[in-house]
Write a protein that holds these residues in place. Structure first.
Motif, short mmCIF file in Angstrom:
data_model
loop_
_atom_site.label_atom_id
_atom_site.label_comp_id
_atom_site.label_asym_id
_atom_site.label_seq_id
_atom_site.Cartn_x
_atom_site.Cartn_y
_atom_site.Cartn_z
N ALA A 1 41.92 34.66 21.85
CA ALA A 1 42.64 34.76 23.12
C ALA A 1 43.69 35.86 23.11
N SER A 2 44.20 36.19 21.92
CA SER A 2 45.24 37.22 21.82
C SER A 2 44.69 38.63 21.90
N ASN A 3 43.38 38.78 21.83
CA ASN A 3 42.77 40.11 21.85
C ASN A 3 42.39 40.49 23.28
N ASN A 4 43.03 41.53 23.82
CA ASN A 4 42.83 41.93 25.22
C ASN A 4 42.00 43.20 25.36
N THR A 5 41.26 43.57 24.34
CA THR A 5 40.54 44.84 24.36
C THR A 5 39.60 44.95 25.54
N VAL A 6 38.83 43.90 25.82
CA VAL A 6 37.84 43.96 26.89
C VAL A 6 38.50 44.23 28.24
N VAL A 7 39.54 43.50 28.55
CA VAL A 7 40.24 43.68 29.83
C VAL A 7 40.87 45.06 29.91
N ASN A 8 41.47 45.51 28.81
CA ASN A 8 42.10 46.83 28.80
C ASN A 8 41.08 47.94 29.02
N VAL A 9 39.92 47.83 28.39
CA VAL A 9 38.88 48.85 28.56
C VAL A 9 38.38 48.85 29.99
N MET A 10 38.17 47.66 30.57
CA MET A 10 37.72 47.58 31.96
C MET A 10 38.72 48.26 32.90
N THR A 11 39.99 48.03 32.65
CA THR A 11 41.04 48.64 33.48
C THR A 11 41.01 50.15 33.35
N ASN A 12 40.87 50.64 32.12
CA ASN A 12 40.82 52.09 31.88
C ASN A 12 39.60 52.73 32.53
N CYS A 13 38.51 51.96 32.61
CA CYS A 13 37.28 52.48 33.22
C CYS A 13 37.30 52.38 34.74
N GLY A 14 38.28 51.66 35.27
CA GLY A 14 38.37 51.49 36.73
C GLY A 14 37.35 50.51 37.26
N LEU A 15 36.88 49.58 36.41
CA LEU A 15 35.89 48.60 36.84
C LEU A 15 36.58 47.38 37.43
N GLY A 16 36.04 46.87 38.51
CA GLY A 16 36.64 45.73 39.18
C GLY A 16 35.72 44.53 39.23
N TYR A 17 36.16 43.49 39.92
CA TYR A 17 35.42 42.24 39.97
C TYR A 17 34.09 42.39 40.70
N ASP A 18 33.97 43.38 41.59
CA ASP A 18 32.72 43.56 42.31
C ASP A 18 31.61 44.06 41.40
N GLN A 19 31.99 44.64 40.25
CA GLN A 19 31.00 45.18 39.32
C GLN A 19 30.83 44.34 38.06
N VAL A 20 31.88 43.64 37.67
CA VAL A 20 31.88 42.96 36.37
C VAL A 20 32.38 41.52 36.50
N ARG A 21 31.71 40.62 35.78
CA ARG A 21 32.21 39.26 35.62
C ARG A 21 32.58 39.11 34.13
N VAL A 22 33.76 38.62 33.86
CA VAL A 22 34.22 38.47 32.48
C VAL A 22 34.55 37.01 32.20
N VAL A 23 34.02 36.52 31.10
CA VAL A 23 34.37 35.18 30.63
C VAL A 23 34.99 35.34 29.24
N ARG A 24 36.23 34.94 29.11
CA ARG A 24 36.92 35.02 27.82
C ARG A 24 36.85 33.64 27.16
N MET A 25 36.06 33.56 26.09
CA MET A 25 35.85 32.28 25.43
C MET A 25 37.09 31.86 24.64
N GLY A 26 37.90 32.82 24.22
CA GLY A 26 39.11 32.51 23.47
C GLY A 26 38.89 32.27 21.99
N ARG A 27 37.63 32.21 21.59
CA ARG A 27 37.26 32.02 20.18
C ARG A 27 35.81 32.44 20.01
N ASN A 28 35.39 32.53 18.78
CA ASN A 28 34.03 32.94 18.51
C ASN A 28 33.08 31.75 18.60
N VAL A 29 32.34 31.67 19.69
CA VAL A 29 31.38 30.58 19.88
C VAL A 29 29.98 30.97 19.43
#
Length: 325
Positions: free
Chosen positions: A38-66
């Motif tokens: 949960a402390s790792n925000n890499t995915v969200v940060n990369v999406m923001t840098n790429c300018g990707l929004g909710y209309d293009q991407v759905r993100v599920v953060r599991m918070g742990r390795n499942v």
């Protein structure tokens, strides 16, 4: 509609950004399932840098390795709920060519139009840095063991026994009949198991020579002597546990051919030899290999009983490792 399902685990930002940019223009929807803490925000940060929004991407953060299997299933469920007709699976260590999805889709539609029952089509993949092309597993008539086959100009479509997860394009109809990934495998052999299950139901798996993808096999290598010196992928002890355990579990399934079981057991023996003779963590590797063998025999599946050791092992279960022995 094509939805891409990407599984991530502490991705390297530069690599993950390249993957997102390569796929976003090739599919209708990106479903990212993040197995990072949960402390790792890499995915969200990369999406923001790429300018990707909710209309293009759905993100599920599991918070742990499942695990890769459960994460894929979560992404597949999202794709189905969004009305996807085809699902493209990917892990974070791959980089598809700009026309990979188009080539896969065109080939898949062509096969379906000819009345073929196809579970998935997959690209040819090359290793980053070396450009080594990996073959498909193929069954030559009259041969007990499977062989390795390459796509060619004359034969661009290859009937494969298995396809690796990353780059697979799957019709939703096949997912509904074959079923989802088996979550108890957690990581390793998830794609192999699904491939064998699909073929047992009469489906074809097809490698497409026109479609290309690059894949990172791992940062660490072992210098191994087997008739000659060669470089092999190095695995931490915990990864060896999953590889051995899941191969044993898969070998117990009656829908997997005996020839495939024996050849893959021989390949796994090579992996064990490499790590016990030339590996850095020989004692730890021996312990985990033996434990994996035992757990595979008694059917003890799921995540390793002591998840805290993941962090110590350097284990990365972001996806299939791309091996197709």
């Amino acid at each position: 509609m094509i939805a891409a399902v990407i599984v991530s685990f502490k991705p390297i930002p530069e690599h993950f950004q390249l993957l997102l940019k390569a796929l976003v223009s090739q599919v209708d929807l990106l479903c990212v399932v993040d197995n990072s803490p949960a402390s790792n925000n890499t995915v969200v940060n990369v999406m923001t840098n790429c300018g990707l929004g909710y209309d293009q991407v759905r993100v599920v953060r599991m918070g742990r390795n499942v695990g890769i299997a459960m994460a894929l299933n979560v992404g597949i469920e999202i794709g189905l709920s969004e009305g996807a007709e085809f699902l493209l699976l990917s892990d974070q260590d791959s980089l598809p060519a700009n026309d990979m999805v188009e080539q896969l889709f065109r080939s898949l539609l062509g096969l379906i139009s000819e009345g073929e029952k196809v579970a998935a089509v997959g690209p040819v993949f090359k290793e980053f840095n070396t450009d080594k092309v990996h073959p498909f597993q193929v069954q030559v008539p009259g041969h007990f063991f499977y062989d390795h086959g390459y796509a060619s100009t004359e034969s661009p479509l290859v009937d494969a026994l298995t396809l690796i997860t990353s780059g697979c394009l799957i019709p939703v109809a096949a997912i509904r009949e074959v079923g989802f990934m088996r979550a108890e495998y957690f990581v390793d052999a998830v794609d192999l198991e699904w491939s064998h299950r699909a073929r047992a139901l009469g489906y074809r798996l097809v490698g497409v020579g026109w479609a290309n993808m690059q894949h990172r096999m791992g940062e660490d290598t072992l210098r191994v002597w087997y008739l000659r010196w060669r470089n092999e992928v190095a695995y931490p002890p915990l990864r060896l546990y999953y590889r051995v355990r899941n191969l044993i579990a898969l070998s117990r399934e009656d829908y997997v051919g005996l020839g495939w079981k024996l050849r893959n057991s021989w390949n796994m023996a090579g992996v064990v030899y490499s790590h016990l003779v030339f590996g850095v963590q020989r004692l730890g590797s021996l312990k985990m290999i033996c434990l994996g063998f035992w757990h595979g025999l008694i059917g003890r599946m799921g995540p390793f009983p002591e998840p805290a050791k993941e962090a110590k092992s350097g284990f990365d279960s972001s996806g299939a490792d791309g091996e197709n022995y």
